[in-house]
Design an enzyme around this catalytic site. Structure first.
Site, PDB file in Angstrom:
ATOM      1  CE  LYS A 121      -3.914   5.118   1.807  1.00  0.00           C
ATOM      2  NZ  LYS A 121      -3.147   4.399   2.489  1.00  0.00           N
ATOM      3  CD  GLN A 172      -0.510   2.093   1.831  1.00  0.00           C
ATOM      4  OE1 GLN A 172      -0.776   3.247   1.996  1.00  0.00           O
ATOM      5  NE2 GLN A 172      -1.389   1.251   2.109  1.00  0.00           N
ATOM      6  CG  ASP A 200      -1.775   5.661   8.273  1.00  0.00           C
ATOM      7  OD1 ASP A 200      -2.966   5.626   8.086  1.00  0.00           O
ATOM      8  OD2 ASP A 200      -0.944   5.021   7.739  1.00  0.00           O
TER       9      ASP A 200
HETATM   10  N1  GUN Z   1      -2.397  -0.542   4.428  1.00  0.00           N
HETATM   11  C1  GUN Z   1      -3.857  -0.771   4.530  1.00  0.00           C
HETATM   12  N2  GUN Z   1      -4.469   0.117   5.046  1.00  0.00           N
HETATM   13  C2  GUN Z   1      -3.466   1.043   5.334  1.00  0.00           C
HETATM   14  C3  GUN Z   1      -3.879   2.324   6.115  1.00  0.00           C
HETATM   15  O1  GUN Z   1      -4.994   2.550   6.587  1.00  0.00           O
HETATM   16  N3  GUN Z   1      -2.763   3.040   6.421  1.00  0.00           N
HETATM   17  C4  GUN Z   1      -1.590   2.436   5.892  1.00  0.00           C
HETATM   18  N4  GUN Z   1      -0.481   3.387   6.183  1.00  0.00           N
HETATM   19  N5  GUN Z   1      -1.096   1.417   5.269  1.00  0.00           N
HETATM   20  C5  GUN Z   1      -2.284   0.718   4.880  1.00  0.00           C
END
Ligand code: GUN
Length: 298
Positions: A58, A102, A125
């Protein structure tokens, strides 16, 4: 003998690149007019290896389009109040437009409390209850990245959603539930299935669009898929395959048995290179959107 692939590939890498190119132009336009660079803060707690890779990807993706990133890392045993204090600071920060926590978080942290503490205007998110509520009401707001990525992918390949029978396997807040709402918004007839659903295979076989976010390696076989269907695989698993000389090699697979299903489906996403790159592209897109919304409200 391996069965021949018949389905057309829904190329998430290609579409994500196209999305990123568009974002780069928007960020360049922002920088040519204003002083501040859009910023994304990523909160990472603990040392889950998969989370570390996701976060690294990311942050790298931010760089590519000119978004500034801020990584806030905590040890696995961090007290919840420290995480909440850090998020409160990010909420107030002028330099931060998007905040991503995350997941999964270590068990001693209350995920709901942590996610609820993110400013909904910075919730890139789309997991704050206010944003999920906007989605449920069909209103504008920040939306979860993976389901949004699936919708953009379907749109890019002109897959007809309007009137289609869509079956979503998985009911998580991150993917299954929001995706079902997005498909419904685009006028699909949506069925949501999960681990306790009876006759899962039979229901899946009715789908014109089958989305699998079940978290079970290679669960969906050829017999689960209606000939000509579109199959979207949200799963990601690392599996060890025996090498020629016995040494284990690893490969990445999804929730769908690609070899089998590609011989009956019309369209299919590969793993990797399908939904994964789209999730990251939507995160960047949400960050630029959050920046523009904040700038417009000043
Ligand atoms: N863990 C797995 N996929 C995601 C996501 O799209 N966002 C977040 N914050 N954590 C994740």
């Amino acid at each position: 003998m391996q069965e021949k692939t018949k389905a057309k590939i829904l190329d998430g890498k290609l579409v994500a690149n196209k999305v990123r190119d568009g974002l780069k132009v928007r960020v360049e336009a922002i920088l040519s007019q204003r002083l501040r660079t859009p910023g994304l803060a990523v909160v990472l707690v603990g040392d889950n290896p998969a989370s570390q890779i996701y976060v690294k990807n990311k942050i790298q993706a931010c760089k590519k389009v000119g978004i500034e990133s801020f990584l806030v890392q905590f040890p696995a045993d961090v007290p919840q109040d420290d995480v909440l204090a850090s998020i409160a600071k990010l909420n107030r920060s002028e330099a931060v437009d998007g905040i991503l926590v995350q997941l999964p978080l270590p068990k001693h942290l209350a995920t709901d409390v942590v996610l609820d503490s993110v400013d909904p205007d910075k919730d890139v998110d789309g997991l704050h209850p206010l944003n999920l509520g906007y989605l449920a009401a069909g209103r504008q707001g920040l939306r979860p990245c993976t389901p949004q990525g699936v919708m953009v992918l379907l749109e890019h390949y002109n897959i007809q959603v309007n009137g289609a029978a869509a079956v979503v396997i998985g009911r998580s807040n991150l993917v299954g539930k929001p995706l079902s709402l997005m498909l419904l918004e685009k006028h699909a007839t949506v069925t949501i299935c999960h681990s306790r659903s009876q006759n899962l295979e039979e229901i899946a076989r009715c789908a014109d669009i089958l989305v699998v976010a079940a978290g079970r390696e290679c669960m969906v076989k050829q017999s689960w898929v209606k000939p000509g269907a579109t199959v979207v695989d949200v799963g990601i698993h690392k599996r060890v395959v025996p090498g020629v000389f016995g040494a284990g090699e690893s490969e990445i697979v999804g929730d769908v048995d690609f070899q089998e299903v590609a011989s009956v489906a019309s369209f299919i996403t590969p793993v990797p290179g399908g939904v994964g790159p789209m999730t990251i592209a939507m995160l960047l897109s949400n960050t630029v959107y959050a920046y523009e919304q904040r700038a417009a409200s000043k």
